[in-house]
Scaffold this motif. Sequence first.
Motif, PDB file in Angstrom:
ATOM      1  N   CYS A 285       0.846  -1.195   0.000  1.00  0.00           N
ATOM      2  CA  CYS A 285       0.000   0.000   0.000  1.00  0.00           C
ATOM      3  C   CYS A 285       0.879   1.241   0.000  1.00  0.00           C
ATOM      4  N   LYS A 286       0.617   2.156  -0.958  1.00  0.00           N
ATOM      5  CA  LYS A 286       1.346   3.422  -1.033  1.00  0.00           C
ATOM      6  C   LYS A 286       0.370   4.566  -1.205  1.00  0.00           C
ATOM      7  N   LYS A 287       0.779   5.738  -0.762  1.00  0.00           N
ATOM      8  CA  LYS A 287      -0.015   6.937  -1.029  1.00  0.00           C
ATOM      9  C   LYS A 287       0.125   7.300  -2.506  1.00  0.00           C
ATOM     10  N   VAL A 288      -0.977   7.694  -3.133  1.00  0.00           N
ATOM     11  CA  VAL A 288      -0.948   8.072  -4.543  1.00  0.00           C
ATOM     12  C   VAL A 288      -0.011   9.254  -4.758  1.00  0.00           C
ATOM     13  N   GLU A 289      -0.001  10.165  -3.827  1.00  0.00           N
ATOM     14  CA  GLU A 289       0.862  11.345  -3.948  1.00  0.00           C
ATOM     15  C   GLU A 289       2.332  10.954  -3.961  1.00  0.00           C
ATOM     16  N   ASP A 290       2.717   9.923  -3.193  1.00  0.00           N
ATOM     17  CA  ASP A 290       4.114   9.481  -3.164  1.00  0.00           C
ATOM     18  C   ASP A 290       4.524   8.823  -4.475  1.00  0.00           C
TER      19      ASP A 290
ATOM     20  N   PHE B 196       2.271   0.396   4.163  1.00  0.00           N
ATOM     21  CA  PHE B 196       2.449  -0.910   4.793  1.00  0.00           C
ATOM     22  C   PHE B 196       2.622  -1.953   3.705  1.00  0.00           C
ATOM     23  N   TRP B 197       3.109  -3.121   4.094  1.00  0.00           N
ATOM     24  CA  TRP B 197       3.138  -4.270   3.215  1.00  0.00           C
ATOM     25  C   TRP B 197       2.902  -5.529   4.054  1.00  0.00           C
ATOM     26  N   THR B 198       2.405  -6.563   3.413  1.00  0.00           N
ATOM     27  CA  THR B 198       2.128  -7.814   4.110  1.00  0.00           C
ATOM     28  C   THR B 198       3.036  -8.910   3.571  1.00  0.00           C
ATOM     29  N   PRO B 199       3.501  -9.818   4.422  1.00  0.00           N
ATOM     30  CA  PRO B 199       4.347 -10.918   3.943  1.00  0.00           C
ATOM     31  C   PRO B 199       3.616 -11.836   2.969  1.00  0.00           C
ATOM     32  N   ASN B 200       2.303 -11.983   3.110  1.00  0.00           N
ATOM     33  CA  ASN B 200       1.507 -12.794   2.191  1.00  0.00           C
ATOM     34  C   ASN B 200       0.092 -12.233   2.155  1.00  0.00           C
ATOM     35  N   HIS B 201      -0.760 -12.825   1.321  1.00  0.00           N
ATOM     36  CA  HIS B 201      -2.113 -12.301   1.178  1.00  0.00           C
ATOM     37  C   HIS B 201      -3.178 -13.294   1.635  1.00  0.00           C
ATOM     38  N   ALA B 202      -2.763 -14.331   2.384  1.00  0.00           N
ATOM     39  CA  ALA B 202      -3.708 -15.329   2.883  1.00  0.00           C
ATOM     40  C   ALA B 202      -4.300 -14.838   4.206  1.00  0.00           C
ATOM     41  N   PHE B 203      -5.600 -14.583   4.236  1.00  0.00           N
ATOM     42  CA  PHE B 203      -6.253 -14.035   5.419  1.00  0.00           C
ATOM     43  C   PHE B 203      -6.433 -15.100   6.501  1.00  0.00           C
TER      44      PHE B 203
ATOM     45  N   ILE C 280     -15.820  -8.087  11.112  1.00  0.00           N
ATOM     46  CA  ILE C 280     -14.519  -8.513  10.603  1.00  0.00           C
ATOM     47  C   ILE C 280     -14.640  -9.910  10.007  1.00  0.00           C
ATOM     48  N   SER C 281     -14.168 -10.067   8.767  1.00  0.00           N
ATOM     49  CA  SER C 281     -14.202 -11.383   8.129  1.00  0.00           C
ATOM     50  C   SER C 281     -12.816 -11.995   7.970  1.00  0.00           C
ATOM     51  N   GLY C 282     -11.762 -11.199   8.085  1.00  0.00           N
ATOM     52  CA  GLY C 282     -10.411 -11.728   7.947  1.00  0.00           C
ATOM     53  C   GLY C 282      -9.368 -10.755   8.451  1.00  0.00           C
ATOM     54  N   MET C 283      -8.153 -11.257   8.648  1.00  0.00           N
ATOM     55  CA  MET C 283      -7.068 -10.431   9.197  1.00  0.00           C
ATOM     56  C   MET C 283      -5.750 -10.823   8.547  1.00  0.00           C
ATOM     57  N   LEU C 284      -4.880  -9.826   8.355  1.00  0.00           N
ATOM     58  CA  LEU C 284      -3.531 -10.035   7.843  1.00  0.00           C
ATOM     59  C   LEU C 284      -2.526  -9.372   8.763  1.00  0.00           C
ATOM     60  N   TYR C 285      -1.354  -9.995   8.909  1.00  0.00           N
ATOM     61  CA  TYR C 285      -0.237  -9.340   9.576  1.00  0.00           C
ATOM     62  C   TYR C 285       0.458  -8.447   8.561  1.00  0.00           C
ATOM     63  N   MET C 286       0.860  -7.261   8.995  1.00  0.00           N
ATOM     64  CA  MET C 286       1.542  -6.341   8.068  1.00  0.00           C
ATOM     65  C   MET C 286       2.663  -5.609   8.773  1.00  0.00           C
ATOM     66  N   ASN C 287       3.514  -4.989   7.954  1.00  0.00           N
ATOM     67  CA  ASN C 287       4.682  -4.255   8.450  1.00  0.00           C
ATOM     68  C   ASN C 287       4.779  -2.917   7.734  1.00  0.00           C
ATOM     69  N   SER C 288       5.604  -2.032   8.299  1.00  0.00           N
ATOM     70  CA  SER C 288       5.917  -0.757   7.665  1.00  0.00           C
ATOM     71  C   SER C 288       7.361  -0.413   7.954  1.00  0.00           C
ATOM     72  N   SER C 289       7.823   0.701   7.366  1.00  0.00           N
ATOM     73  CA  SER C 289       9.212   1.117   7.556  1.00  0.00           C
ATOM     74  C   SER C 289       9.423   1.823   8.892  1.00  0.00           C
ATOM     75  N   TYR C 290       8.354   2.136   9.597  1.00  0.00           N
ATOM     76  CA  TYR C 290       8.472   2.803  10.887  1.00  0.00           C
ATOM     77  C   TYR C 290       8.858   1.799  11.964  1.00  0.00           C
ATOM     78  N   ASP C 291       9.394   2.286  13.062  1.00  0.00           N
ATOM     79  CA  ASP C 291       9.842   1.440  14.150  1.00  0.00           C
ATOM     80  C   ASP C 291       9.044   1.753  15.419  1.00  0.00           C
ATOM     81  N   PRO C 292       8.278   0.811  15.969  1.00  0.00           N
ATOM     82  CA  PRO C 292       8.019  -0.525  15.425  1.00  0.00           C
ATOM     83  C   PRO C 292       6.976  -0.446  14.313  1.00  0.00           C
TER      84      PRO C 292
END
Length: 404
Positions: free
Chosen positions: A296-301, A312-319, A350-362
Motif C-alpha cells: 500500500c502506497k499513497k498516490v501522492e508518493d 504498509f506491506w504484508t508478507p503474504n495475502h492469505a487471510f 470482521i471477516s479476515g485479518m492479515l499481519y503487516m509491516n511498515s518502515s516505521y519502528d516498530p
Amino acid sequence: MALALSDIPEDLQLRILSFLSPTEICSFACTSKRFASLCREDRKIWHVMCDRRWGKKTQIQKWGNGRIAYKLLYRTLKRLENLIGFWRLCGRANPADSSPPLVFFEWGSSFVLGSRVLATNDDTYRVRKTPFLVLGISPEGRTENFLDLDGNHRSGVPVDLSELERSSLVPVDVNFMGNGHIMVEENPCFFREEQKSPVCKGSSSGDDDEGSEDVVSEMYTQLANRTSPGGDGRRKRKKERERQARIKWEPEHFIKVSDFSPTLAKPLQGLWKGFCEGRNLELYLVKYDDVGRVICKKVEDLSLSRQTSPVFWTPNHAFIRSPFSVEEELILDSRIHITPLRGEVHEQVISGMLYMNSSYDPGEGRVWLYENGTFGFGFLRDQFITDLKRVALEDGCLADVLDA
C-alpha cells in the motif's frame, strides 16, 4: 439453398458489414470494385459502428460539430477509449503544482474529459473533480487537446469543445506510449497552425513576400552561424532561453491504474481513501506483487521519482479467518477508528485479518477485512485504525463526488 452475398439486398449487405472489424472491412473491400464502393458508405457502415459501440456513452453526432467522417471518428474514439478510467502521475523529482497525482478520464458529450481527483478535506470522504485535460476533434478532423492548468472550467456542467475559452487553456499533444502510458506535452505550434489559411493559386497577397523574407532571414542566420566563432552555440542557447520563457507546461508522464477496484481473489487491491492521524483525507493505491505480498502506497508518493516507503506491506495475502485468538480480539477492541467528524460510525463485521509491516519502528500492525468489502489497517505503536473506502464505484465511476 445458400445465397451469395451479392444476391442479398444492399441494405442487408451494409448491415452485415457493420458487424465486421475495420480490418475485415478493408480486406473485404479488396475483393472487388463493387464491394470497395460499398465499404465507402460512411453513414450506413461507420456511423452504425460508432453508434453501436459508443452511442450510449457520448453523443457521436456532436464530435467535430457533426462535420467529420464517421470512419475518422471511429479511429479517434477507439484511440481515446483506452483513456477512460484512472491514471496516476509517473515519478518525477519536483512535479509542478498543476500536475495532479491522480486523473480520472470519462466521456463527455463531444470530448473526453480528464479531471483531477482531489481530497476535499471537509471532514468527509468526498472528493472534488476539477477539469485537467479535454480531448476532442475539430470539424477539419484535427486532434484538439487542451490543458486547464487551474481547473477553472466546471466539470459538472456539460461543455461543448467548440465553446471552450481557448485563450485560458494550453494546447497539448497526448502521446500514447503503449496502452497504459501517455505523455502530455505542450504544443506551442497549435494556434499558429490553426490560423494558417490556404492561399489560392495565383494569389498575389503579401504572404509570399513575407515568406521570402523569412527564407532570406533564415539563410543569413545559417551563414552567420557558420562564419562566426561560437555562433551556433549562442544561437542554440538563445532559442532555449526563449523556449523556456514561453513554456507553460513541462512534459509529464501518466500511468494507467488498471486494477483500481478490488476483486474476490484480491479484495485489497485498488484505489482507496481514508483519514490519517492528522485527520487529512489521503488517497491510497494497493497492489498485489508477483511474490504474493500486498503493498500500500499513497498516490501522492507515487508521483515522486525518489524512492518512498510504502504505508504498509504484508508478507503474504492469505487471510486469517475468524474466530481470532483472545490476544487478537484485545488488539482490535482497544482501538479507535479514525473516521470523518461528519461521517456516520458503523460497526464493521470482521471477516479476515492479515499481519503487516511498515518502515516505521516498530512497524508491525494488522489489516482487518470487513464483510462489506472494505478494510482498515492499524499499527501496534498506536491505538488507531484507518478505515478505507473505495475511490471508484463498481461501474468504474468516481464515488462520493462533491457537487460543483
